[in-house]
Design a protein around this motif. Sequence first.
Motif, PDB file in Angstrom:
ATOM      1  N   GLY A 193       0.805  -1.212   0.000  1.00 53.35           N
ATOM      2  CA  GLY A 193       0.000   0.000   0.000  1.00 53.35           C
ATOM      3  C   GLY A 193       0.836   1.259   0.000  1.00 53.35           C
ATOM      4  O   GLY A 193       1.795   1.387   0.771  1.00 53.35           O
ATOM      5  N   VAL A 194       0.506   2.224  -0.885  1.00 52.84           N
ATOM      6  CA  VAL A 194       1.150   3.537  -0.908  1.00 52.84           C
ATOM      7  C   VAL A 194       0.071   4.609  -0.828  1.00 52.84           C
ATOM      8  O   VAL A 194      -1.036   4.430  -1.340  1.00 52.84           O
ATOM      9  CB  VAL A 194       2.014   3.738  -2.173  1.00 52.84           C
ATOM     10  N   LEU A 195       0.410   5.723  -0.184  1.00 52.33           N
ATOM     11  CA  LEU A 195      -0.565   6.804   0.009  1.00 52.33           C
ATOM     12  C   LEU A 195       0.120   8.157  -0.023  1.00 52.33           C
ATOM     13  O   LEU A 195       1.185   8.335   0.579  1.00 52.33           O
ATOM     14  CB  LEU A 195      -1.270   6.661   1.357  1.00 52.33           C
ATOM     15  N   PHE A 196      -0.502   9.115  -0.692  1.00 52.76           N
ATOM     16  CA  PHE A 196      -0.178  10.520  -0.515  1.00 52.76           C
ATOM     17  C   PHE A 196      -1.080  11.073   0.587  1.00 52.76           C
ATOM     18  O   PHE A 196      -2.309  10.923   0.523  1.00 52.76           O
ATOM     19  CB  PHE A 196      -0.434  11.309  -1.803  1.00 52.76           C
ATOM     20  N   LEU A 197      -0.510  11.710   1.585  1.00 52.32           N
ATOM     21  CA  LEU A 197      -1.287  12.377   2.623  1.00 52.32           C
ATOM     22  C   LEU A 197      -0.413  13.416   3.301  1.00 52.32           C
ATOM     23  O   LEU A 197       0.814  13.290   3.333  1.00 52.32           O
ATOM     24  CB  LEU A 197      -1.828  11.387   3.663  1.00 52.32           C
ATOM     25  N   ASP A 198      -1.042  14.451   3.828  1.00 53.89           N
ATOM     26  CA  ASP A 198      -0.321  15.536   4.494  1.00 53.89           C
ATOM     27  C   ASP A 198      -0.241  15.211   5.987  1.00 53.89           C
ATOM     28  O   ASP A 198      -1.108  15.583   6.770  1.00 53.89           O
ATOM     29  CB  ASP A 198      -1.054  16.860   4.255  1.00 53.89           C
ATOM     30  N   VAL A 199       0.824  14.516   6.384  1.00 52.80           N
ATOM     31  CA  VAL A 199       0.937  14.025   7.756  1.00 52.80           C
ATOM     32  C   VAL A 199       1.070  15.178   8.749  1.00 52.80           C
ATOM     33  O   VAL A 199       0.462  15.176   9.820  1.00 52.80           O
ATOM     34  CB  VAL A 199       2.134  13.061   7.885  1.00 52.80           C
ATOM     35  N   ASP A 200       1.900  16.185   8.409  1.00 51.66           N
ATOM     36  CA  ASP A 200       2.169  17.276   9.343  1.00 51.66           C
ATOM     37  C   ASP A 200       1.328  18.522   9.075  1.00 51.66           C
ATOM     38  O   ASP A 200       1.532  19.558   9.706  1.00 51.66           O
ATOM     39  CB  ASP A 200       3.650  17.637   9.345  1.00 51.66           C
ATOM     40  N   LEU A 201       0.394  18.425   8.115  1.00 56.53           N
ATOM     41  CA  LEU A 201      -0.556  19.512   7.825  1.00 56.53           C
ATOM     42  C   LEU A 201       0.146  20.822   7.469  1.00 56.53           C
ATOM     43  O   LEU A 201      -0.304  21.909   7.833  1.00 56.53           O
ATOM     44  CB  LEU A 201      -1.507  19.728   9.011  1.00 56.53           C
ATOM     45  N   ASP A 202       1.243  20.708   6.712  1.00 59.29           N
ATOM     46  CA  ASP A 202       1.957  21.911   6.278  1.00 59.29           C
ATOM     47  C   ASP A 202       1.538  22.352   4.884  1.00 59.29           C
ATOM     48  O   ASP A 202       2.106  23.299   4.324  1.00 59.29           O
ATOM     49  CB  ASP A 202       3.466  21.698   6.338  1.00 59.29           C
ATOM     50  N   GLY A 203       0.551  21.668   4.298  1.00 59.23           N
ATOM     51  CA  GLY A 203       0.071  22.028   2.974  1.00 59.23           C
ATOM     52  C   GLY A 203       0.721  21.263   1.842  1.00 59.23           C
ATOM     53  O   GLY A 203       0.390  21.493   0.674  1.00 59.23           O
ATOM     54  N   ARG A 204       1.621  20.328   2.148  1.00 60.88           N
ATOM     55  CA  ARG A 204       2.297  19.541   1.122  1.00 60.88           C
ATOM     56  C   ARG A 204       2.035  18.052   1.365  1.00 60.88           C
ATOM     57  O   ARG A 204       2.096  17.582   2.499  1.00 60.88           O
ATOM     58  CB  ARG A 204       3.797  19.814   1.129  1.00 60.88           C
ATOM     59  N   LEU A 205       1.794  17.322   0.288  1.00 56.15           N
ATOM     60  CA  LEU A 205       1.510  15.898   0.393  1.00 56.15           C
ATOM     61  C   LEU A 205       2.791  15.118   0.647  1.00 56.15           C
ATOM     62  O   LEU A 205       3.752  15.201  -0.123  1.00 56.15           O
ATOM     63  CB  LEU A 205       0.836  15.383  -0.884  1.00 56.15           C
TER      64      LEU A 205
ATOM     65  N   GLU B 103     -10.941   7.583   3.760  1.00 58.38           N
ATOM     66  CA  GLU B 103     -12.159   8.307   4.106  1.00 58.38           C
ATOM     67  C   GLU B 103     -12.577   9.241   2.965  1.00 58.38           C
ATOM     68  O   GLU B 103     -11.733   9.817   2.281  1.00 58.38           O
ATOM     69  CB  GLU B 103     -11.935   9.124   5.377  1.00 58.38           C
ATOM     70  N   PRO B 104     -13.882   9.443   2.753  1.00 63.88           N
ATOM     71  CA  PRO B 104     -14.361  10.343   1.695  1.00 63.88           C
ATOM     72  C   PRO B 104     -14.441  11.791   2.179  1.00 63.88           C
ATOM     73  O   PRO B 104     -15.462  12.466   2.033  1.00 63.88           O
ATOM     74  CB  PRO B 104     -15.740   9.777   1.376  1.00 63.88           C
ATOM     75  N   VAL B 105     -13.358  12.269   2.766  1.00 63.47           N
ATOM     76  CA  VAL B 105     -13.244  13.633   3.267  1.00 63.47           C
ATOM     77  C   VAL B 105     -11.896  14.167   2.801  1.00 63.47           C
ATOM     78  O   VAL B 105     -10.913  13.428   2.781  1.00 63.47           O
ATOM     79  CB  VAL B 105     -13.329  13.687   4.810  1.00 63.47           C
ATOM     80  N   VAL B 106     -11.835  15.439   2.424  1.00 62.79           N
ATOM     81  CA  VAL B 106     -10.585  16.047   1.959  1.00 62.79           C
ATOM     82  C   VAL B 106     -10.004  16.901   3.079  1.00 62.79           C
ATOM     83  O   VAL B 106     -10.688  17.769   3.631  1.00 62.79           O
ATOM     84  CB  VAL B 106     -10.808  16.895   0.703  1.00 62.79           C
ATOM     85  N   THR B 107      -8.737  16.657   3.404  1.00 60.11           N
ATOM     86  CA  THR B 107      -8.034  17.405   4.448  1.00 60.11           C
ATOM     87  C   THR B 107      -7.008  18.336   3.818  1.00 60.11           C
ATOM     88  O   THR B 107      -6.167  17.904   3.037  1.00 60.11           O
ATOM     89  CB  THR B 107      -7.330  16.446   5.423  1.00 60.11           C
ATOM     90  N   PHE B 108      -7.090  19.615   4.171  1.00 61.55           N
ATOM     91  CA  PHE B 108      -6.112  20.604   3.744  1.00 61.55           C
ATOM     92  C   PHE B 108      -5.274  21.031   4.943  1.00 61.55           C
ATOM     93  O   PHE B 108      -5.818  21.515   5.941  1.00 61.55           O
ATOM     94  CB  PHE B 108      -6.799  21.850   3.169  1.00 61.55           C
ATOM     95  N   GLY B 109      -3.963  20.850   4.856  1.00 63.63           N
ATOM     96  CA  GLY B 109      -3.074  21.407   5.865  1.00 63.63           C
ATOM     97  C   GLY B 109      -2.816  22.876   5.577  1.00 63.63           C
ATOM     98  O   GLY B 109      -2.610  23.265   4.420  1.00 63.63           O
ATOM     99  N   LEU B 110      -2.801  23.699   6.615  1.00 60.73           N
ATOM    100  CA  LEU B 110      -2.601  25.135   6.454  1.00 60.73           C
ATOM    101  C   LEU B 110      -1.331  25.644   7.117  1.00 60.73           C
ATOM    102  O   LEU B 110      -1.013  26.836   7.016  1.00 60.73           O
ATOM    103  CB  LEU B 110      -3.812  25.896   7.011  1.00 60.73           C
ATOM    104  N   GLY B 111      -0.604  24.803   7.825  1.00 58.20           N
ATOM    105  CA  GLY B 111       0.608  25.243   8.492  1.00 58.20           C
ATOM    106  C   GLY B 111       0.326  26.371   9.464  1.00 58.20           C
ATOM    107  O   GLY B 111      -0.557  26.278  10.317  1.00 58.20           O
TER     108      GLY B 111
END
Length: 620
Positions: free
Chosen positions: A428-440, A578-586
Amino acid sequence: MTIVDSGNGTEEEPVDDGDLAPVDDAVIGRAFRWSALALVLLTCAGFALWAYLRPDPKAAPQLAPTLAPAQAQEKALAAPELPFTDITAEAGIQFRHVTGGYGEKWLPETMGAGCAFFDLEGDGDMDLMLVNGANWPERGPVDAPTPTPALYRNDGRGNFEDVTRAFGLDTSFYGMGVAVADVDGDGDRDLFFTGVGGNRLFLREGERFVERADSSGVRGDPLGWSTGAGFFDCDRDGDLDLFVCSYVRWSREIDQGIAYSIDGTNRNFGPPKNYGGSHCSLYLNNGSGSFRDVSKAAGVTVTNRAMGTPVGKALGLAFTDFDSDGWPDVFVANDTTANFLFRNRGDGSFEEIGVQAGVAYDATGASTGAMGVDVGDFRNEGSLAIAVGNFANEPTSFYVAARDTWRFSDTTLAEGVGGPSRQALKFGVLFLDVDLDGRLDLFQTNGHLDEDIERLQKSQRYRQPSQLFWNVGPRARASFAEVPREKVGALATPVVGRGAAYADVDGDGDLDLLITQCGDRPLLLRNEQSLAPHWLRVRLVGGPGNPDGIGARLTLAAGGLTQRRDLWPTRSYLSQVEPVVTFGLGTCAKVDSLEVLWPDGVAQQHPVDAIDRVIVVERR
């Protein structure tokens, strides 16, 4: 999915390249290897000279505070602490995956199963579906409960209750993948499972799920082996259609006849090159929960013209609109044969353009042991990347295309992913913004196939740590840096990793991870990052045939940066996020704009008055 390094002498199958004359895949691969090798050498020399001579790049707009150049470079190269904690037992998850293995080493026992986060009751909490294997029928009675999938209800704080039996899912079948959507337009979510011996579809009827695969027309081949699956509106008629991958032509009789061995004495799991391929399937939704199979007419059955046999050995699956023409396209990861990229023509048919697009093979022109896949805009500039988890001794493939184009380049080494990912066996591979800095960022879970691999190959381990690649940003020459194991906590626990999915299970705004294991318990990993970033989570409410807004494109502008995220739950390996979009804003405390481009092409602006919360955008 070979036990030995598939880059050394792996046989490859012919591939049908659509309108091109029939040719042999091995010939294509060899031609690619020689031309690609020369290109790689020239590229490396040019890149080294460019890297030596170029000035320090200017900092692009960032959500993090502006730093002096020396400080910025130092910060960019040092990943922050991004620890995860294993809360599986604490959360109440007691599930354990069953392979059915009893010493015969049948191929399906190595592949594990997927998982899905979804909203079971419409309360906004992300519930969990775990897929299970089964006991082989010839084994007879065993001294253990009959394996079934497991459905866990979330109380919103990360505590889960097993409600499998209460919802009518305590039934045994050899499952592989799972996909969730409202297929009959009644507003609640239905469950589709792939596996050995045909597909299963459970429609939500009141407070229970009832199996309707036969009456809905999606059972598939009762002797088949289906793997990745996902829902998407391929014809943009408002309801969700179904794409299903199939792996190899397999039976216990075929497997027994192969009698594969590494050491010449003991039986081992055979590589997929020893098995014939299978076709993908496309089912169009009739609007009321029944489907019709349009696979051949739609062009998703890729056949070798010379031999008349299926080319694909499909596992991973991802959707996106690669060229922004409004029609969703399909990427399929094939194990030891060329990957597929199905371009949606917009007339009910697809064109397979993997070779032309540059995603069929790796940078050397070889097909890879491709497992899981994800797609994301990791640079926040509109350019899409496809990440593919490959077999051991093959790096994770990382294909990048410029905005709205079909031309991809393999940038695995240049982006910092190649070296650290090579040795592990990736699923399994995933793009996700772990630290919520706005970058995947990029996550992959790893694990080998055979418990005896350490005896057979000294460089390999059966249980392997998962890996997290932090998105460094434009200040550094490579986009990703592997986060050291001491900085990721339980995420570095050696596992027999297979499926992976994310969700905010405890409602704190950051994304937690679920890893499935082959023949073992899953790991629910709580994100414990303490950087205190700002964030915004967006939940969509679409039309009656697509209440989650699957296929929508969300664009958020804040702090001089524009983030584009597509809502496609199907990704990773046999799994659904999950069917939700998360945006990191730093550190940015204000959102300038948010636009939702719905699957039917309607663009909708939505005001954002506050952050650090979940907002709901309803289709107007």
